[in-house]
Design an enzyme around this catalytic site. Structure first.
Site, short mmCIF file in Angstrom:
data_model
loop_
_atom_site.label_atom_id
_atom_site.label_comp_id
_atom_site.label_asym_id
_atom_site.label_seq_id
_atom_site.Cartn_x
_atom_site.Cartn_y
_atom_site.Cartn_z
N LEU A 120 0.82 -1.22 0.00
CA LEU A 120 0.00 0.00 0.00
C LEU A 120 0.85 1.26 0.00
CD1 LEU A 120 -2.90 -0.93 2.46
CD2 LEU A 120 -2.81 -1.20 -0.03
N HIS A 153 4.16 -15.53 -3.11
CA HIS A 153 4.21 -15.41 -4.58
C HIS A 153 5.10 -16.47 -5.24
CE1 HIS A 153 7.70 -13.15 -3.30
NE2 HIS A 153 7.03 -12.05 -3.04
N ASP A 185 0.29 -9.65 -4.53
CA ASP A 185 1.57 -8.92 -4.61
C ASP A 185 1.41 -7.67 -5.47
OD1 ASP A 185 4.16 -8.30 -3.95
OD2 ASP A 185 5.07 -9.60 -5.47
O1 DOR Z 1 7.85 -7.22 -7.70
C1 DOR Z 1 7.81 -7.01 -6.50
N1 DOR Z 1 7.55 -5.79 -6.02
N2 DOR Z 1 8.07 -8.02 -5.68
C2 DOR Z 1 8.19 -7.83 -4.35
O2 DOR Z 1 8.48 -8.76 -3.67
C3 DOR Z 1 8.06 -6.46 -3.78
C4 DOR Z 1 7.29 -5.58 -4.63
C5 DOR Z 1 7.40 -4.12 -4.28
O3 DOR Z 1 7.28 -3.78 -3.10
O4 DOR Z 1 7.59 -3.31 -5.16
ZN ZN Z 2 5.34 -8.30 -2.28
#
Ligand code: DOR
Ligand code: ZN
Length: 334
Positions: free
Chosen positions: A17, A168, A241
């Site tokens: 968020l 994920h 995710d």
């Molecule tokens: O692609 C991703 N983005 N994988 C993650 O584990 C974290 C997330 C992010 O917070 O941007």
């Molecule tokens: Zn994540």
């Protein structure tokens, strides 16, 4: 009359968020789509202490009073049992382990999951779930998830009363391992890992809005993920995710990892499950198995999807959403 499809209102057991001026955008979007969301703690600075969880929760509720956030803190080796106790007292439901450098804001992460081993009795005593970003630092990117499985299996098997979620999952190997491990182990699966492979990201032109961690893998991996999601095995449930990064942070020389799937998550899942003739499996995947694993009551509200094609906007709140510009078959009614 357009065909309709009624489902329990969904939970999302893995969302980002963000913070500050971005938080209201994504928190309100989450409230529109989901009953409850498990909020990840990879902020700068990370959400680590009970005070930080309380402050973040307050900021989320101030931005989106209708949202029901479930809070996760960054589980790192320097926490103490008393920190864990305090975190449980303010209502956190999970601690998230980040291996060093494998994703957004995972600086100061662990080299090895065993580094948080001393905190597992406290996690178990307070019925807190251990969520793991399952990639091993220092390994070639396509092999990171598989390389993580060894320590994950060892730790999960050694603590059969502690609940672990491998977040994920992106490989057939991870799906297999989660299925083999005890009932204390589950996994989240994203919408995008059910749909794309690495070819969609880099096989033709580079598509930065599909770049995420763990990166999408082979068609055979995607097949294993689909099979798990459609199987009705309660170890596999939904976590989007959803990870928004503004356009300029994606379309640049050093782009951030993350797919912003929140605006299309349920509609996208409906399409995937429908296409696989697995409609009757979607309810438990989005609103049943996750709640059961976390020991939460199942949601009692419902949502109705209507077969009424719509085009996903090119940009939502400054972010290019997953499936931008494409047509989705199902729309949420109302
Ligand atoms: O692609 C991703 N983005 N994988 C993650 O584990 C974290 C997330 C992010 O917070 O941007
Ligand atoms: Zn994540």
């Amino acid at each position: 009359m357009n065909e309709t499809w009624t489902l329990p209102r969904a939970d999302d057991f893995h969302v980002h968020l963000r913070q500050d001026e971005d938080l209201p955008l994504y928190a309100r979007e989450a409230a529109r789509h989901f009953a409850r969301v498990l909020v990840m703690p990879n902020l700068v600075p990370p959400v680590r202490t009970s005070q930080e969880v309380s402050a973040y929760l307050e900021a989320i509720l101030c931005a989106a009073p209708d949202l029901h956030p479930l809070m996760a803190f960054k589980l790192s080796p320097d926490l103490t049992d008393s920190n864990i106790h305090e975190l449980a007292k303010v209502g956190a439901v999970a601690g998230k382990v980040y291996p060093e450098g494998v994703t957004t804001h995972s600086e100061n992460g662990v080299q090895d999951l065993r580094q948080i081993g001393h905190l597992l009795p406290a996690m178990e005593n307070h019925a807190l779930v251990v969520c793991c970003h399952g990639e091993k630092p220092g390994i070639f990117c396509l092999d990171r998830e598989e390389a993580f499985l060894e320590e994950f299996s060892e730790v999960a098997a050694a603590h059969p009363q502690t609940r672990f979620v491998l977040e994920h999952v992106s490989t057939a190997a991870a799906v297999r391992r989660v299925a083999e491990l005890g009932p204390n182990v589950a996994a989240t699966i994203t919408l995008h890992h059910l749909e794309i492979t690495l070819d969609d990201v880099i096989g033709g032109n580079l598509r930065p809005h599909l770049f995420c961690k763990p990166v999408a893998k082979r068609a055979s991996d995607r097949q294993a993920l689909r099979k798990a999601a459609f199987s009705g095995n309660p170890k596999f449930f939904f976590g989007s995710d959803s990870a928004p990064h503004r356009m300029d942070r994606k379309e640049c020389a050093s782009g951030c990892a993350g797919v912003y799937s929140m605006p299309v998550a349920l509609e996208g899942l409906a399409e995937v499950f429908d296409a696989a003739n697995a409609r009757e499996r979607l309810g438990h995947f989005v609103a049943g198995f996750g709640a059961d694993f976390y020991g939460l009551p199942r949601t009692t509200q419902t949502v109705t999807l209507i077969r009424d094609p719509w085009t996903v906007p090119a940009v939502v709140d400054g972010v290019v959403p997953y499936r931008a510009g494409e047509t989705l078959a199902w729309r949420i009614q109302g």
